[in-house]
Scaffold this motif. Structure first.
Motif, mmCIF file in Angstrom:
data_model
loop_
_atom_site.group_PDB
_atom_site.id
_atom_site.type_symbol
_atom_site.label_atom_id
_atom_site.label_comp_id
_atom_site.label_asym_id
_atom_site.label_seq_id
_atom_site.Cartn_x
_atom_site.Cartn_y
_atom_site.Cartn_z
ATOM 1 N N LYS A 73 0.833 -1.206 0.000
ATOM 2 C CA LYS A 73 0.000 0.000 0.000
ATOM 3 C C LYS A 73 0.866 1.254 0.000
ATOM 4 C CE LYS A 73 -3.989 -2.045 2.339
ATOM 5 N NZ LYS A 73 -4.815 -2.049 3.569
ATOM 6 N N THR A 77 0.846 4.215 -2.711
ATOM 7 C CA THR A 77 0.607 5.591 -2.288
ATOM 8 C C THR A 77 1.705 6.512 -2.806
ATOM 9 O OG1 THR A 77 -0.521 4.830 -0.302
ATOM 10 C CG2 THR A 77 0.282 7.096 -0.284
ATOM 11 N N ALA A 164 -3.670 14.675 1.178
ATOM 12 C CA ALA A 164 -4.289 13.422 1.628
ATOM 13 C C ALA A 164 -3.346 12.246 1.428
ATOM 14 C CB ALA A 164 -5.588 13.190 0.859
ATOM 15 N N ALA A 165 -2.632 12.250 0.316
ATOM 16 C CA ALA A 165 -1.687 11.170 0.048
ATOM 17 C C ALA A 165 -0.546 11.183 1.059
ATOM 18 C CB ALA A 165 -1.139 11.292 -1.371
ATOM 19 N N VAL A 167 -0.709 12.277 4.124
ATOM 20 C CA VAL A 167 -1.258 11.771 5.389
ATOM 21 C C VAL A 167 -1.338 10.251 5.356
ATOM 22 C CG1 VAL A 167 -3.334 11.690 6.802
ATOM 23 C CG2 VAL A 167 -2.526 13.881 5.920
ATOM 24 N N GLU A 168 -1.817 9.720 4.220
ATOM 25 C CA GLU A 168 -1.936 8.271 4.098
ATOM 26 C C GLU A 168 -0.573 7.604 4.158
ATOM 27 O OE1 GLU A 168 -3.822 4.944 1.048
ATOM 28 O OE2 GLU A 168 -3.893 7.068 0.541
ATOM 29 N N LEU A 169 0.387 8.178 3.487
ATOM 30 C CA LEU A 169 1.730 7.614 3.476
ATOM 31 C C LEU A 169 2.348 7.652 4.870
ATOM 32 C CD1 LEU A 169 4.063 6.446 1.837
ATOM 33 C CD2 LEU A 169 4.794 8.780 1.344
ATOM 34 N N SER A 171 0.741 7.589 7.660
ATOM 35 C CA SER A 171 0.046 6.570 8.440
ATOM 36 C C SER A 171 0.592 5.176 8.149
ATOM 37 C CB SER A 171 -1.453 6.629 8.136
ATOM 38 O OG SER A 171 -2.140 5.598 8.790
ATOM 39 N N LEU A 172 0.818 4.905 6.882
ATOM 40 C CA LEU A 172 1.326 3.589 6.506
ATOM 41 C C LEU A 172 2.751 3.375 7.012
ATOM 42 C CD1 LEU A 172 -0.086 3.335 2.877
ATOM 43 C CD2 LEU A 172 -0.726 1.936 4.837
#
Length: 359
Positions: A73, A77, A164-165, A167-169, A171-172
């Motif tokens: 993921k 991302t 947003a990307a 933030v997602e990265l 988090s991952l």
């Protein structure tokens, strides 16, 4: 008045000293014996050791599969983020071009004189032409302003997606760090298990090794042991019974990797984890599979155990944390754990959870 005599102090020698020493030693011995009885654990049997090690391996593999999924993921991302950045750069370039054109227009208007439009109309030699030109310029300005507004809105959208990307990265990456810490804990437990193994007697260790290899399906068997129980189906026989040429190619690849070491997160060509071996085997046949066990089980058509044919993927444990490639005769080739290389094993070695025919 009664006389108070000072008590006579006894000498700390002779019988008194011997008695005190005896009591002290006895007390120390008793305390040691008591404490020893409190912390000493009975010698673990080979079966108990195997049960503990198997549990640790299963926990470690579950963590590895989650780590593999998070890494997959994260890669997606990062790729998505790069696409957003490239698109934002293209849109910003168009915006800058538009801004430059607007600046040139404003400068030209300024050089043309800052006369009031009514005065320009009054002084014009051709009022009709002036009015037509003014209307055109106004419309052109409106279109230009609209274009700038649209580009700015697109840039804002890109920036929002980029944020947003990120933030997602983030988090991952945090999730990956947590998984790495979890794996570190598991590795520590495995070290304790290895220490426990080292304390077994030679006879108990031999019994453990026999249980670990399933009575002959371990590393020694993977290179062609002739025992009846651990006999590996011939590669020619296995590929001939495969449902199609791609499954046959995957089986052939798995055979060629017997004896390769197990390494966390590895997908070949020289080392593998369980889902990595499956991924690489089908990759050699031109078939792209997901990275993790819990995604691979949905990568084809589910088949029952009675329908199994060479090349089918076989999954184990309720969490779908282990996978192998079926090769016939109730056996599979899989990458078991860090203590055993890629090898053949019976399906009954672990709790069977399902099977999938990829192609």
């Amino acid at each position: 008045m009664a006389a108070h005599r000072k008590p006579r102090q006894r000498s700390l020698g002779g019988h008194t000293v011997r008695t005190a020493a005896t009591l002290a030693l006895a007390g120390a011995a008793g305390a040691t014996a008591f404490e020893g009885a409190g912390i000493a654990a009975p010698q673990a049997t080979p079966a108990q050791v195997k049960a503990k090690v198997d549990k640790l391996y299963q926990e470690a593999e579950a963590a590895t599969e989650k780590y593999n999924g998070a890494q997959e993921k994260a890669t997606a991302t990062e790729r998505r983020l790069k696409g957003l950045q490239d698109e934002a750069a293209r849109r910003e370039l168009r915006l800058n071009t538009t801004r430059e054109a607007l600046g040139n227009m404003a400068a030209a208007q300024y050089r043309g004189g800052g006369l009031d439009p009514a005065m320009q109309l009054f002084l014009s030699d051709d009022p009709d032409a002036y009015l037509d030109g003014a209307a055109f310029a106004e419309r052109a300005g409106d279109r230009q302003s609209g274009a700038v507004a649209r580009v700015r809105e697109q840039v804002r959208e890109v920036e929002q997606l980029r944020g947003a990307a990120r933030v997602e990265l983030t988090s991952l990456k945090k999730r990956q760090a947590e998984l790495r810490r979890h794996k570190k804990t598991i590795i520590g437990k495995l070290g304790a298990a290895r220490d426990l193994l080292s304390r077994l007697t030679a006879r108990d260790r031999a019994e453990f090794d026999d249980k670990e290899t399933g009575g002959g399906t371990g590393p020694r068997a993977s290179r062609g042991s002739t025992g009846a129980r651990d006999a590996l189906p011939a590669v020619g026989s296995a590929t001939a019974k495969a449902p199609n040429s791609r499954a046959a190619e995957a089986v052939s690849y798995a055979y060629s990797k017997l004896g390769s070491p197990y390494v966390w997160g590895a997908t070949g060509p020289n080392a593998f984890d369980c889902s990595g071996l499956v991924l690489a085997s089908y990759r050699s046949a031109g078939v792209a599979l997901p990275r993790t066990t819990y995604a691979q089980i949905d990568a084809g058509r589910r088949v029952s155990r009675s329908e199994l044919r060479p090349g089918d993927l076989v999954f184990f444990y309720s969490g779908i944390t282990h996978v192998g490639i079926y090769v016939g005769d109730g056996k599979m080739i899989h990458a078991p754990n860090p203590s055993a290389p890629v090898r053949v094993a019976p399906l009954d070695e672990m709790p069977f959870a399902g099977a999938t025919r990829v192609v």
